[in-house]
Design an enzyme around this catalytic site. Sequence first.
Site, PDB file in Angstrom:
ATOM      1  CD  GLU A   1      -2.784  -0.956   2.688  1.00 22.74           C
ATOM      2  OE1 GLU A   1      -2.632  -0.142   3.335  1.00 22.74           O
ATOM      3  OE2 GLU A   1      -3.289  -2.086   2.844  1.00 22.74           O
TER       4      GLU A   1
ATOM      5  CG  HIS B   1      -5.875   0.048   5.168  1.00 19.39           C
ATOM      6  ND1 HIS B   1      -4.618  -0.557   5.234  1.00 19.39           N
ATOM      7  CD2 HIS B   1      -6.528  -0.418   6.064  1.00 19.39           C
ATOM      8  CE1 HIS B   1      -4.629  -1.228   6.419  1.00 19.39           C
ATOM      9  NE2 HIS B   1      -5.597  -1.072   7.027  1.00 19.39           N
TER      10      HIS B   1
END
Length: 306
Positions: free
Chosen positions: A253, A271
């Site tokens: 990420e 997320h």
Amino acid sequence: MRPIYAPAMAELERDFTLRKLWAAPEPGAYIRQACGNVRAAVTSTTVGFSRGDFEALPRLEILGCFGPYYELVDLAAAHERGVAVTCTPDATAEPVADLAMGMIVAVMRRLCEADRFVRAGKWPAEMFGSGREVRGKTCGIVGLGRIGREIAKRAEAFGMPICYHGPRLKDGVSYPYFADLESMARDSDVLVVSCRLTPATRNLVDARVLDALGADGFLVNVARGAIVDEQALVAALASRRIAGAALDVFRDEPRVPAALIEMDNVVLAPHMGTSTREIRDGRSRKLLTDLRAFFAGKPLLHQVMQ
């Protein structure tokens, strides 16, 4: 280290002189040139703070983590340097479970595909394809901790039978338990990952588990990206060896594999399991309370034991 919740950023800018590492073209050089007097740093659960980060800031006195977890913070390095570390503990199980249930519905009923279909003006000329009913489908939960139990409650309310996998049988739990994840995947229509990332769970959901889930099965991950073998997942989705996936977390990420972005049978989120206004307002209060207390010589309310 990286932008956090905008209202918290505004208060930090008001009370402190900020050095924004993410805005620098060369962060390493920026730290050496502009951050020699930095006494406090703010990071997040997903970014963490390494030994190298501590070494780059010789005058650092306190590190605030915006989030309840700090496994990516090198606490040993903090202890060696006498740096206080704080976090923002909160109740995240319910909102993460809400998102997980929403993602189950979204990927099975093809909500994101349907949205794109309508926006593209296709509805007057053609019929949108069918999704799958949620009711009656078996939900296999990987990790029946606080989040897993909340997901189970929501899935049961949708009429889904529940089973679970974990390192051990849970006392007082009536759901069927599978010691072997591959066997549970074979018996599940939806596999929901909600366990912690540990050495034992890294790449836990691999090609064998995905093959066991099968061409009619769906994967939902609201835990950590590294629990799923991402390459195996891309291959299984591309070859339709599983029906679809809904992912709130990724291995690297915020970088998401291009192959996942291009797939219609995948629901993607940034997320955001704990990205509610209520949680972020609470985290902001806790972060700022500790920073202000530290520089006022008062006790820290959310200090991590080192």
